[in-house]
Design a protein around this motif. Structure first.
Motif, PDB file in Angstrom:
ATOM      1  N   ALA A 129       0.832  -1.203   0.000  1.00  0.00           N
ATOM      2  CA  ALA A 129       0.000   0.000   0.000  1.00  0.00           C
ATOM      3  C   ALA A 129       0.868   1.255   0.000  1.00  0.00           C
ATOM      4  N   LYS A 130       1.926   1.235   0.784  1.00  0.00           N
ATOM      5  CA  LYS A 130       2.821   2.397   0.842  1.00  0.00           C
ATOM      6  C   LYS A 130       3.532   2.601  -0.496  1.00  0.00           C
ATOM      7  N   ILE A 131       3.956   1.518  -1.118  1.00  0.00           N
ATOM      8  CA  ILE A 131       4.597   1.617  -2.430  1.00  0.00           C
ATOM      9  C   ILE A 131       3.620   2.216  -3.431  1.00  0.00           C
ATOM     10  N   GLY A 132       2.375   1.786  -3.378  1.00  0.00           N
ATOM     11  CA  GLY A 132       1.360   2.327  -4.272  1.00  0.00           C
ATOM     12  C   GLY A 132       1.143   3.810  -4.052  1.00  0.00           C
ATOM     13  N   ARG A 133       1.062   4.242  -2.782  1.00  0.00           N
ATOM     14  CA  ARG A 133       0.883   5.671  -2.488  1.00  0.00           C
ATOM     15  C   ARG A 133       2.071   6.483  -2.989  1.00  0.00           C
ATOM     16  N   LEU A 134       3.283   6.001  -2.725  1.00  0.00           N
ATOM     17  CA  LEU A 134       4.478   6.733  -3.152  1.00  0.00           C
ATOM     18  C   LEU A 134       4.572   6.802  -4.676  1.00  0.00           C
ATOM     19  N   THR A 135       4.182   5.745  -5.352  1.00  0.00           N
ATOM     20  CA  THR A 135       4.194   5.733  -6.816  1.00  0.00           C
ATOM     21  C   THR A 135       3.211   6.761  -7.352  1.00  0.00           C
ATOM     22  N   MET A 136       2.015   6.797  -6.762  1.00  0.00           N
ATOM     23  CA  MET A 136       1.006   7.764  -7.197  1.00  0.00           C
ATOM     24  C   MET A 136       1.464   9.207  -6.951  1.00  0.00           C
ATOM     25  N   GLU A 137       2.113   9.453  -5.799  1.00  0.00           N
ATOM     26  CA  GLU A 137       2.619  10.780  -5.516  1.00  0.00           C
ATOM     27  C   GLU A 137       3.671  11.193  -6.536  1.00  0.00           C
ATOM     28  N   LYS A 138       4.529  10.275  -6.887  1.00  0.00           N
ATOM     29  CA  LYS A 138       5.589  10.564  -7.849  1.00  0.00           C
ATOM     30  C   LYS A 138       5.007  10.862  -9.226  1.00  0.00           C
ATOM     31  N   VAL A 139       3.977  10.125  -9.628  1.00  0.00           N
ATOM     32  CA  VAL A 139       3.378  10.308 -10.938  1.00  0.00           C
ATOM     33  C   VAL A 139       2.644  11.631 -11.025  1.00  0.00           C
ATOM     34  N   PHE A 140       1.924  12.032  -9.979  1.00  0.00           N
ATOM     35  CA  PHE A 140       1.085  13.207 -10.043  1.00  0.00           C
ATOM     36  C   PHE A 140       1.790  14.490  -9.591  1.00  0.00           C
ATOM     37  N   TYR A 141       2.922  14.431  -8.978  1.00  0.00           N
ATOM     38  CA  TYR A 141       3.597  15.648  -8.526  1.00  0.00           C
ATOM     39  C   TYR A 141       4.860  15.887  -9.246  1.00  0.00           C
TER      40      TYR A 141
END
Length: 87
Positions: A75-87
């Motif tokens: 779950a944390k990897i998914g959140r960090l990946t999403m943050e990286k993609v959108f920011y």
């Protein structure tokens, strides 16, 4: 219909220990503890894999804790990946 018999953790551990000693066949501890030789073989296999923790539920608890930690990391990897993609 007959009910299933329940063996205590101590008797399972003793039977597995006698089976692991290798001095006698599986029939000896089976007759001593009034259990089927196949059941003794199962306890012996469990004892080899998880030792005493297998009979007291500690191994199952450790597996559940490990699975929960893995889900948390994913779950944390998914959140960090999403943050990286959108920011």
């Amino acid at each position: 219909m007959s009910q299933r018999r329940k063996f205590s953790a101590a008797s399972k551990a003793k039977a597995a220990h006698e089976a692991l000693s290798g001095e006698l066949t599986l029939a000896a501890p089976a007759s001593k503890f009034d259990a089927h030789p196949t059941q003794i073989a199962g306890w012996k296999r469990q004892a080899k894999e998880d030792r005493v923790a297998a009979f007291f539920g500690e191994a199952a608890t450790r597996r559940k804790d490990a699975a929960a930690a893995i889900r948390e990391f994913h779950a944390k990897i998914g959140r960090l990946t999403m943050e990286k993609v959108f920011y």
